[in-house]
Design a protein around this motif. Structure first.
Motif, short mmCIF file in Angstrom:
data_model
loop_
_atom_site.label_atom_id
_atom_site.label_comp_id
_atom_site.label_asym_id
_atom_site.label_seq_id
_atom_site.Cartn_x
_atom_site.Cartn_y
_atom_site.Cartn_z
N ALA A 124 4.23 0.14 -5.76
CA ALA A 124 4.04 -1.32 -5.80
C ALA A 124 2.41 -1.59 -5.32
O ALA A 124 2.00 -2.58 -5.58
CB ALA A 124 5.21 -1.70 -4.75
N ALA A 125 2.24 -0.95 -4.38
CA ALA A 125 0.71 -1.08 -3.90
C ALA A 125 -0.17 -0.96 -5.15
O ALA A 125 -1.30 -1.63 -5.23
CB ALA A 125 0.42 -0.19 -2.92
N THR A 126 0.03 0.05 -5.78
CA THR A 126 -0.97 0.41 -7.00
C THR A 126 -0.89 -0.83 -7.93
O THR A 126 -1.61 -1.28 -8.48
CB THR A 126 -0.49 1.71 -7.77
OG1 THR A 126 -0.62 2.72 -7.05
CG2 THR A 126 -1.13 2.02 -9.12
N GLU A 127 0.32 -1.39 -8.16
CA GLU A 127 0.57 -2.58 -9.12
C GLU A 127 -0.26 -3.51 -8.49
O GLU A 127 -0.86 -4.54 -9.20
CB GLU A 127 1.96 -2.63 -9.16
CG GLU A 127 2.33 -3.97 -10.23
CD GLU A 127 3.81 -4.11 -10.52
OE1 GLU A 127 4.09 -5.22 -10.95
OE2 GLU A 127 4.49 -3.18 -10.17
N LEU A 128 -0.15 -3.92 -7.15
CA LEU A 128 -0.75 -4.98 -6.55
C LEU A 128 -2.10 -5.01 -6.73
O LEU A 128 -2.84 -5.78 -7.07
CB LEU A 128 -0.28 -5.03 -5.18
CG LEU A 128 -1.12 -6.22 -4.31
CD1 LEU A 128 -0.78 -7.75 -4.65
CD2 LEU A 128 -0.62 -6.21 -2.70
N TYR A 184 -3.43 7.27 -9.75
CA TYR A 184 -4.83 8.14 -9.18
C TYR A 184 -5.82 7.37 -8.35
O TYR A 184 -6.30 7.81 -7.36
CB TYR A 184 -5.44 8.83 -10.38
CG TYR A 184 -6.54 9.69 -9.91
CD1 TYR A 184 -6.10 11.04 -9.54
CD2 TYR A 184 -7.71 9.29 -10.10
CE1 TYR A 184 -7.23 11.94 -9.17
CE2 TYR A 184 -8.68 10.13 -9.71
CZ TYR A 184 -8.45 11.57 -9.31
OH TYR A 184 -9.58 12.21 -9.01
N ASP A 185 -6.27 6.36 -8.98
CA ASP A 185 -7.34 5.72 -8.11
C ASP A 185 -6.82 5.04 -6.85
O ASP A 185 -7.53 5.07 -5.80
CB ASP A 185 -7.95 4.30 -8.96
CG ASP A 185 -8.72 4.90 -10.16
OD1 ASP A 185 -9.27 5.83 -9.95
OD2 ASP A 185 -8.94 4.15 -11.11
N LYS A 195 -7.13 8.15 0.29
CA LYS A 195 -7.78 9.49 0.73
C LYS A 195 -9.14 9.07 1.52
O LYS A 195 -9.31 9.71 2.33
CB LYS A 195 -8.04 10.56 -0.35
CG LYS A 195 -8.35 11.64 0.14
CD LYS A 195 -8.58 12.90 -0.84
CE LYS A 195 -9.13 14.15 -0.27
NZ LYS A 195 -9.36 15.18 -1.28
N LYS A 196 -9.82 8.48 0.82
CA LYS A 196 -11.22 7.86 1.43
C LYS A 196 -11.07 7.02 2.65
O LYS A 196 -11.94 7.11 3.49
CB LYS A 196 -11.97 6.79 0.62
CG LYS A 196 -12.37 7.50 -0.63
CD LYS A 196 -13.24 6.50 -1.64
CE LYS A 196 -13.65 6.49 -2.85
NZ LYS A 196 -14.06 5.47 -3.68
N GLN A 197 -9.90 6.61 2.93
CA GLN A 197 -9.63 5.78 4.08
C GLN A 197 -8.84 6.49 5.17
O GLN A 197 -8.40 6.14 6.23
CB GLN A 197 -8.79 4.47 3.75
CG GLN A 197 -9.40 3.38 2.89
CD GLN A 197 -10.44 2.94 3.46
OE1 GLN A 197 -10.61 2.33 4.59
NE2 GLN A 197 -11.74 2.61 2.86
#
Length: 82
Positions: A42-46, A52-53, A59-61
């Motif tokens: 859901a977060a990916t969709e938002l 993957y991105d 990961k960066k955070q």
């Protein structure tokens, strides 16, 4: 749903309006995912980006994308070994 924000130009950080919108959506999605309010899907969709991105941005955070308890991890590893 549409949301309107007033952002002073000094905070635009040399980004276009679409870039600012995408950045805000990404950070909102990451925050909601970290808080347990949204699943990774859901977060990916938002955020409007690939899974993957999204995982790479987490990961960066320093935000883990997999939350196994030690028991769950041991059970899964045991299943792989048999």
């Amino acid at each position: 749903m549409q949301l309107t924000l007033d952002i002073p130009e000094q905070f635009a950080l040399e980004q276009s309006l679409p870039e600012i919108g995408n950045t805000l959506k990404l950070y909102a999605a990451i925050a909601l995912f970290q808080a347990g309010k949204l699943s990774a899907g859901a977060a990916t969709e938002l955020a409007g980006i690939s899974r993957y991105d999204f995982m790479a941005n987490c990961k960066k955070q320093g935000i883990p994308t997999v939350n196994y308890s030690p028991e769950d991890l041991n059970a899964e590893l045991a299943g792989l070994l048999h």
